[in-house]
Scaffold this active site. Structure first.
Site, mmCIF file in Angstrom:
data_model
loop_
_atom_site.group_PDB
_atom_site.id
_atom_site.type_symbol
_atom_site.label_atom_id
_atom_site.label_comp_id
_atom_site.label_asym_id
_atom_site.label_seq_id
_atom_site.Cartn_x
_atom_site.Cartn_y
_atom_site.Cartn_z
ATOM 1 N N GLY A 191 7.572 10.099 2.068
ATOM 2 C CA GLY A 191 7.227 8.972 2.923
ATOM 3 C C GLY A 191 8.077 8.948 4.173
ATOM 4 O O GLY A 191 9.082 9.652 4.259
ATOM 5 N N THR A 195 11.683 3.948 4.324
ATOM 6 C CA THR A 195 10.742 3.205 3.488
ATOM 7 C C THR A 195 11.296 2.947 2.092
ATOM 8 O O THR A 195 10.617 2.344 1.264
ATOM 9 C CB THR A 195 9.406 3.962 3.362
ATOM 10 O OG1 THR A 195 9.679 5.332 3.099
ATOM 11 C CG2 THR A 195 8.604 3.838 4.628
ATOM 12 N N THR A 198 15.448 6.660 -1.000
ATOM 13 C CA THR A 198 16.771 6.769 -1.588
ATOM 14 C C THR A 198 17.040 5.581 -2.498
ATOM 15 O O THR A 198 17.537 5.711 -3.613
ATOM 16 C CB THR A 198 17.837 6.843 -0.482
ATOM 17 O OG1 THR A 198 17.487 7.891 0.410
ATOM 18 C CG2 THR A 198 19.203 7.099 -1.046
ATOM 19 N N GLU A 414 -11.802 0.088 11.168
ATOM 20 C CA GLU A 414 -11.629 0.684 9.838
ATOM 21 C C GLU A 414 -12.667 0.158 8.857
ATOM 22 O O GLU A 414 -13.159 0.905 8.014
ATOM 23 C CB GLU A 414 -10.212 0.439 9.313
ATOM 24 C CG GLU A 414 -9.095 1.092 10.135
ATOM 25 C CD GLU A 414 -9.276 2.595 10.324
ATOM 26 O OE1 GLU A 414 -9.828 3.253 9.431
ATOM 27 O OE2 GLU A 414 -8.867 3.101 11.389
ATOM 28 N N ASP A 489 -12.335 10.177 16.395
ATOM 29 C CA ASP A 489 -13.578 10.140 15.624
ATOM 30 C C ASP A 489 -14.677 10.877 16.358
ATOM 31 O O ASP A 489 -15.452 11.623 15.769
ATOM 32 C CB ASP A 489 -14.030 8.685 15.421
ATOM 33 C CG ASP A 489 -13.056 7.903 14.565
ATOM 34 O OD1 ASP A 489 -12.356 8.541 13.757
ATOM 35 O OD2 ASP A 489 -13.002 6.673 14.709
HETATM 36 P P1 ADP Z 1 14.641 6.366 2.963
HETATM 37 O O1 ADP Z 1 15.491 7.050 1.948
HETATM 38 O O2 ADP Z 1 13.200 6.293 2.567
HETATM 39 O O3 ADP Z 1 14.809 6.872 4.344
HETATM 40 P P2 ADP Z 1 16.345 4.202 2.300
HETATM 41 O O4 ADP Z 1 16.107 4.085 0.850
HETATM 42 O O5 ADP Z 1 17.573 4.902 2.713
HETATM 43 O O6 ADP Z 1 15.102 4.853 3.022
HETATM 44 O O7 ADP Z 1 16.288 2.760 2.921
HETATM 45 C C1 ADP Z 1 17.189 2.338 3.903
HETATM 46 C C2 ADP Z 1 17.480 0.880 3.744
HETATM 47 O O8 ADP Z 1 16.318 0.099 4.041
HETATM 48 C C3 ADP Z 1 17.853 0.493 2.334
HETATM 49 O O9 ADP Z 1 19.209 0.641 2.121
HETATM 50 C C4 ADP Z 1 17.417 -0.947 2.250
HETATM 51 O O10 ADP Z 1 18.397 -1.782 2.786
HETATM 52 C C5 ADP Z 1 16.225 -1.002 3.172
HETATM 53 N N1 ADP Z 1 14.963 -0.905 2.420
HETATM 54 C C6 ADP Z 1 14.028 0.048 2.551
HETATM 55 N N2 ADP Z 1 12.981 -0.179 1.739
HETATM 56 C C7 ADP Z 1 13.262 -1.288 1.044
HETATM 57 C C8 ADP Z 1 12.585 -2.036 0.033
HETATM 58 N N3 ADP Z 1 11.385 -1.678 -0.414
HETATM 59 N N4 ADP Z 1 13.189 -3.146 -0.440
HETATM 60 C C9 ADP Z 1 14.384 -3.522 0.019
HETATM 61 N N5 ADP Z 1 15.081 -2.866 0.946
HETATM 62 C C10 ADP Z 1 14.541 -1.764 1.481
HETATM 63 ZN ZN ZN Z 2 -11.708 5.823 13.334
HETATM 64 MG MG MG Z 3 17.041 8.274 2.456
#
Ligand code: ADP
Ligand code: ZN
Ligand code: MG
Length: 603
Positions: A191, A195, A198, A414, A489
């Protein structure tokens, strides 16, 4: 400081030694001094190597002590007795041991320490980090430092459900082994950055209460050749000792990039590291209790070897959050930040389409900073509005803030695609519809092809064109003006129509002749003149006419179908504006009860 002390001590000891050497006396001078009665004080020290020894003397007109190495102390005793000199006889002294054994050892240790320190500094933080990451992470679970659980991960409901099974396995591997269930060895989280990949991996370990070993792919990049591979080996060795546990490889694309792609150095190193990773993953059994999780935002550039069965065979797509997800994320991060009465998280969620969890966390953090600057102990809506400007209107994020008008157009666009996918017999069904912005696109409609088809029929190709045009047609429903949103499209529709005419002989006007020069996209000179085209102006004109005819017919078809499903179009667009993303079930419910229930649900 410690280093300085050690250094000072060393210098002291060394100069002492040097001095002792300066004050050495030859045996002959010693004997002469005794004979001339110049000696005031004498002591004899027996060496370990009997009968050698050291004689320390003080001369009458001299302040300093002098030493003489002698080969036989008995000789000295005889000499001193002869001249009636008093002397002390000492045995093997303690400080000889310090000088001969302890000091050299100490020096060696210090030397090694200095070399290691220099090496660490030279290779930057990465190596130093990697050198002790195993031990650091291993402590994570035993140390009760802030444990991340699923409660800390807001939204991402489907993703968490998919990982629930892994958690259960880690909690009680025996349960699965008993019935012979095979649990995936590797889970790939895929992703956009921020998002929560981690976070999700940590939460799995937290939920299951197992150790979490982590390393980032980018840690390997600056390493010396071979170090990456040995790090991987150590990592898995530690993991095996601590099973059940999770090994998390963040940014796996840094090591697992498709082999042979990419330029420049570090290539060998990366390949070695990747190979070692594959060896380790193949090396442990299916149910040994180690789950390898990895995160990437570029699955397409990963080496296919890593995706083979028995490696990362489970794929969890972590998408950008929808409105509800964003509100939940805001709630999580607002927990330790007192909010004023005027703050409306729902409303913030609605205006942040396309924001990731990390963006939202950043947004609230900036707002808190604004509040603190004004010595307030709570966050006001105005703080959030200001931080919005700060984090949202960065140069590349500017496009992310979508106006209400744009959202509305996207929703209709959409919905138009989705409805046509659904009502036309040979395309679709719709897996999901979304107006969450992703990169360049304002939204997407994802079909779920049901059969693996070997070839496309003419009817199917016409329907594909109709679906492509459906977006634009639906936009016209709500807007008198024409947007540029449908260009992709239109290109696709044209490409299909063109190949129907020139390649597949699906046009009566041209018949079963291949007008496509088969060079496809590869041949650069393709459009330069007739010689490469292989047919004349007249035929070219007919091709264009035929393509236009097909497109026009499909356009009319799309228009009439969307008129027929007018109420569904509006309902679908409204729901998209509200929820931003509709699942297959939510979408199909819009068509009323005449639809058959889901096959999947019957089973
Ligand atoms: P990625 O690894 O996908 O780049 P991270 O897990 O490192 O993203 O996310 C970075 C920060 O964003 C997290 O430490 C958290 O504070 C916040 N975060 C991201 N997604 C969420 C979520 N679904 N719920 C709560 N906090 C989130
Ligand atoms: Zn379209
Ligand atoms: Mg990360």
């Amino acid at each position: 400081m410690l280093l300085f002390l050690v250094f000072a001590f060393f210098i002291f000891w060394f100069t002492n030694r040097l001095q002792a050497r300066e004050n050495e006396f030859t045996y002959v001078s010693f004997v002469n001094a005794v004979k001339e009665e110049q000696v005031e004080q004498v002591s004899i020290t027996q060496n370990k190597e009997v009968p050698t020894g050291v004689v320390t003397i003080k001369l009458k007109n001299d302040e300093s002590m002098r030493t003489v190495n002698v080969s036989d102390v008995r000789e000295v005793e005889a000499l001193l007795d002869e001249y009636h000199l008093e002397y002390e006889m000492a045995n093997i002294p303690q400080d000889t041991w310090v000088n001969t054994v302890l000091m050299p050892m100490l020096i060696m240790l210090i030397g090694v320490g200095v070399i290691v320190m220099l090496m660490n500094r030279q290779s930057g933080g990465a190596n130093a980090k990697a050198m002790n990451f195993g031990k650091n992470r291993a402590r994570m679970s035993s140390e009760k430092d802030k444990k991340v659980t699923f409660a800390d991960v807001a939204g991402l409901k489907e993703e968490k459900e998919e990982l629930e099974e892994i958690v259960d396995f880690l909690k009680d591997p025996k349960k699965y082994i008993q019935v012979g269930a095979r649990i995936p060895k590797g889970v790939l989280l895929e992703g956009p950055p921020g998002t929560g990949k981690t976070l999700l991996a940590k939460a799995v370990a937290g939920e299951a209460g197992v150790a979490f070993f982590t390393i980032s792919g980018s840690d390997f990049v600056e390493m010396f050749v071979g170090v990456g591979a040995s790090r991987v080996r150590d990592l898995f060795q530690d993991a095996k000792k601590n099973a059940p546990c999770i090994v998390f490889i963040d940014e796996i694309d840094a090591v697992a990039r498709r082999r042979g792609s990419g330029l420049g150095g570090g290539h060998d190193e990366r390949e070695q590291t990747l190979n070692q990773l594959l060896v380790e993953m193949d090396g442990f059994g299916v149910n040994e209790g180690i789950i390898v999780m990895a995160a990437t935002n570029r699955k397409d550039i990963l080496d296919p070897a890593i995706l083979r069965p028995g490696r990362f065979d489970r794929d969890v797509v972590v998408g950008r959050p929808d409105v509800q997800g964003r509100e939940d994320i805001l709630k999580v991060h607002a927990k330790n930040k007192p909010l004023g009465d005027d703050v409306d998280l729902r409303q913030i969620a609605q205006t942040t389409a396309g924001f990731t969890g990390a963006d939202l966390e950043n947004l609230l953090n900036e707002a808190a900073i604004f509040a603190a600057k004004e010595n307030r102990i709570f966050i006001k809506q105005s703080d959030i509005r200001r931080s919005f400007v700060k984090v949202g209107i960065g140069p590349e994020k500017k496009s992310r803030i979508v106006s209400e008008k744009e959202r509305r157009i996207t929703a209709y666009h959409e919905a138009g695609h989705a409805i046509l996918y659904h009502v036309l017999p040979d395309v679709g069904p719709v897996y999901s519809v979304s107006i969450i912005p992703t990169g360049a696109a304002g939204g997407y409609t994802m079909p779920l092809p049901e059969k693996d088809e070997m070839f496309n029929t003419k009817g199917q190709m016409l329907q594909e064109i109709t679906v492509s045009l459906g977006g634009r047609v639906a936009e016209e429903e709500v807007l008198d003006d024409i947007t540029t949103g449908a260009s992709q499209d239109i290109r696709q529709a044209t490409a299909i129509a063109k190949s129907m005419v020139t390649k597949f002989g699906m046009s009566d006007a041209l018949g079963l002749i291949n007008y496509d020069n088969n060079n496809g996209e590869v041949f650069i000179g393709r459009d330069f003149g007739q010689t490469t085209r292989g047919y004349g102006e007249e035929v070219a004109g007919t091709i264009d006419q035929e393509v236009k005819r097909i497109i026009d017919e499909c356009y009319t078809k799309a228009k009439s179908l969307l008129k027929e499903y007018d109420s569904v179009l509006h309902a679908c667009a409204e729901q998209l504006l509200e929820k931003e993303k509709l699942t297959r079930n939510e979408f199909e419910a819009l068509f009323g009860s005449k639809e058959e229930p889901e096959l999947a649900e019957q089973m």
